[in-house]
Design a protein around this motif. Structure first.
Motif, PDB file in Angstrom:
ATOM      1  N   UNK A 101       8.148   5.521  18.240  1.00  0.00           N
ATOM      2  CA  UNK A 101       6.801   5.277  17.721  1.00  0.00           C
ATOM      3  C   UNK A 101       6.493   6.334  16.669  1.00  0.00           C
ATOM      4  N   UNK A 102       6.088   5.870  15.508  1.00  0.00           N
ATOM      5  CA  UNK A 102       5.841   6.794  14.398  1.00  0.00           C
ATOM      6  C   UNK A 102       4.466   6.522  13.793  1.00  0.00           C
ATOM      7  N   UNK A 103       4.055   7.461  12.969  1.00  0.00           N
ATOM      8  CA  UNK A 103       2.916   7.242  12.087  1.00  0.00           C
ATOM      9  C   UNK A 103       3.469   7.304  10.668  1.00  0.00           C
ATOM     10  N   UNK A 104       3.074   6.364   9.856  1.00  0.00           N
ATOM     11  CA  UNK A 104       3.562   6.339   8.475  1.00  0.00           C
ATOM     12  C   UNK A 104       2.367   6.338   7.521  1.00  0.00           C
ATOM     13  N   UNK A 105       2.621   6.864   6.332  1.00  0.00           N
ATOM     14  CA  UNK A 105       1.605   6.842   5.276  1.00  0.00           C
ATOM     15  C   UNK A 105       2.301   6.371   4.008  1.00  0.00           C
ATOM     16  N   UNK A 106       1.649   5.484   3.297  1.00  0.00           N
ATOM     17  CA  UNK A 106       2.257   4.944   2.094  1.00  0.00           C
ATOM     18  C   UNK A 106       1.372   3.877   1.489  1.00  0.00           C
ATOM     19  N   UNK A 107       1.981   2.925   0.796  1.00  0.00           N
ATOM     20  CA  UNK A 107       1.187   1.847   0.189  1.00  0.00           C
ATOM     21  C   UNK A 107       1.793   0.487   0.519  1.00  0.00           C
ATOM     22  N   UNK A 108       0.904  -0.474   0.743  1.00  0.00           N
ATOM     23  CA  UNK A 108       1.308  -1.873   0.864  1.00  0.00           C
ATOM     24  C   UNK A 108       1.203  -2.492  -0.529  1.00  0.00           C
ATOM     25  N   UNK A 109       2.149  -3.345  -0.887  1.00  0.00           N
ATOM     26  CA  UNK A 109       2.119  -3.970  -2.209  1.00  0.00           C
ATOM     27  C   UNK A 109       2.409  -5.462  -2.082  1.00  0.00           C
ATOM     28  N   UNK A 110       2.011  -6.184  -3.103  1.00  0.00           N
ATOM     29  CA  UNK A 110       2.316  -7.604  -3.166  1.00  0.00           C
ATOM     30  C   UNK A 110       1.091  -8.408  -3.568  1.00  0.00           C
ATOM     31  N   UNK A 122       7.051   3.474   2.197  1.00  0.00           N
ATOM     32  CA  UNK A 122       6.745   4.596   3.089  1.00  0.00           C
ATOM     33  C   UNK A 122       6.938   5.894   2.320  1.00  0.00           C
ATOM     34  N   UNK A 123       5.892   6.701   2.316  1.00  0.00           N
ATOM     35  CA  UNK A 123       5.953   7.983   1.595  1.00  0.00           C
ATOM     36  C   UNK A 123       6.057   9.163   2.556  1.00  0.00           C
ATOM     37  N   UNK A 124       5.439   9.013   3.741  1.00  0.00           N
ATOM     38  CA  UNK A 124       5.474  10.086   4.745  1.00  0.00           C
ATOM     39  C   UNK A 124       5.670   9.448   6.117  1.00  0.00           C
ATOM     40  N   UNK A 125       6.340  10.177   7.004  1.00  0.00           N
ATOM     41  CA  UNK A 125       6.560   9.659   8.355  1.00  0.00           C
ATOM     42  C   UNK A 125       6.589  10.824   9.338  1.00  0.00           C
ATOM     43  N   UNK A 126       6.090  10.573  10.528  1.00  0.00           N
ATOM     44  CA  UNK A 126       6.210  11.551  11.617  1.00  0.00           C
ATOM     45  C   UNK A 126       6.153  10.780  12.930  1.00  0.00           C
TER      46      UNK A 126
END
Lengths: 190, 146
Positions: A101-110, A122-126
């Motif tokens: 289980x992670x937390x991600x930070x980034x952008x959704x596109x489309x 995904x730009x960041x993950x922990x």
């Protein structure tokens, strides 16, 4: 009861990203089609396992594409891109977290005219509960470890990649063969 | 009974959807450039104009999709026994090619996935987009040194 079941079914059938996941996001904006910042918790899954029950114990040892099973709504999100502006995907960066289980930070596109669901950068993950974020920029380090000779030379990975360069040497920049390339390049760089 | 019907409907939707066997013809594309618009319009990031970038993206582990004539994009997860969809050699071999594939089609949360059983035809690279768009991105082909 039928109505409730129907509403439940309709909610589950909604394309991913119908909700707003931008709260708390510190993702960099790229100015892409339909871009939305998105920070959320998810389980990292092997897509072949999740969809088809084809589940090797090691998530495919890094060979496979991975998905993000979002905790808030159960949507299966496809992470297409890591945080590097270098033609690099996300699976290598997410592989260490497969099954976790992670937390991600980034952008959704489309764009909704092109696709009913958005895709993720995904730009960041922990890991959930971890204090520190990791930048999703492992791809080039992994490539350098696999290609120490080219990595020691000047230039970005995609100019030095032995497999890419072998394909271009074989069938040209356009993929139509060296003869077609020669005629095109003469005009293109005039 | 109605309650059970509701539960069954929920269970069916919450479980992995059953696969449908299909045959699809389409171009093996770089899905990130196609969906994100990072290189411009979708028509410019297909075929010969985008072939070099398609090789970079395939090698870089960006998912490869099969763009069918009706505009549907199928995310390719496996080709026969080869599950190396994260930058595997097979993806470089089919980059920009129009192929016909049979396989298992899954749909989940609006995204189409294809587990290819067999590539039954390969027409090669036939989408000559360089005639309209040149090279995308324009730095893909380095200018020859004098």
């Amino acid at each position: 009861m039928r109505m409730i079941a129907g509403l439940f079914a309709a909610a589950l059938a909604l394309p991913a990203a119908a909700q707003d996941f931008s709260a708390g996001s510190e993702a960099k904006e790229w100015g892409l089609l339909g871009e939305e910042k998105a920070r959320f918790e998810a389980k990292v899954v092997d897509l072949l396992c999740e969809l088809a029950g084809d589940c090797p114990a090691d998530c495919g040892a890094g060979r496979r594409q991975l998905g993000l099973l979002r905790a808030a709504d159960g949507a299966l999100i496809v992470p297409m891109k890591n945080g590097q502006p270098l033609f690099t995907g996300a699976a290598t960066d997410l592989f260490p977290y497969c099954g976790k289980d992670v937390e991600v930070d980034g952008v959704l596109v489309g764009d909704e005219e092109q696709t009913p669901a958005k895709f993720y950068m995904v730009q960041m993950v922990r890991e959930v509960g971890a204090a520190d974020w990791a930048r999703a920029n492992l791809w080039t380090k992994d490539w350098a470890a696999r290609n120490p000779g080219p990595a020691a030379e000047e230039g970005p990975w995609f100019r030095k990649d032995p497999r890419v360069n072998a394909k271009i040497a074989e069938s040209g920049w356009l993929g139509l063969g060296l003869e077609a390339d020669e005629a095109f390049l003469k005009e293109y760089f005039q | 009974m109605r309650y059970l019907t509701g539960l069954a409907a929920f269970a069916a939707l919450a479980s992995p959807a059953a696969a449908e066997r299909i045959t699809v013809t389409g171009e093996a594309i770089d899905t990130w450039c196609y969906f994100s618009g990072v290189m411009g319009g979708a028509d410019a990031v297909q075929g010969t104009a985008h072939h070099t970038c398609a090789l970079w993206c395939a090698a870089g582990g960006i998912p490869v999709g099969l763009l069918a004539e009706d505009g549907t994009v199928y995310m390719v997860l496996k080709i026969a026994a080869d599950d190396a969809a994260n930058g595997g050699d097979m993806l470089l071999r089919i980059a920009s090619h129009v192929i016909t594939a049979t396989g298992e089609h899954h749909v989940r949360d609006g995204i189409n996935y294809l587990i290819v059983n067999d590539v039954v035809a390969d027409a090669g690279i036939v989408n000559l987009t360089h005639e309209d768009y040149g090279v995308v991105p324009d730095f893909a082909i380095p200018e020859p040194k004098e």
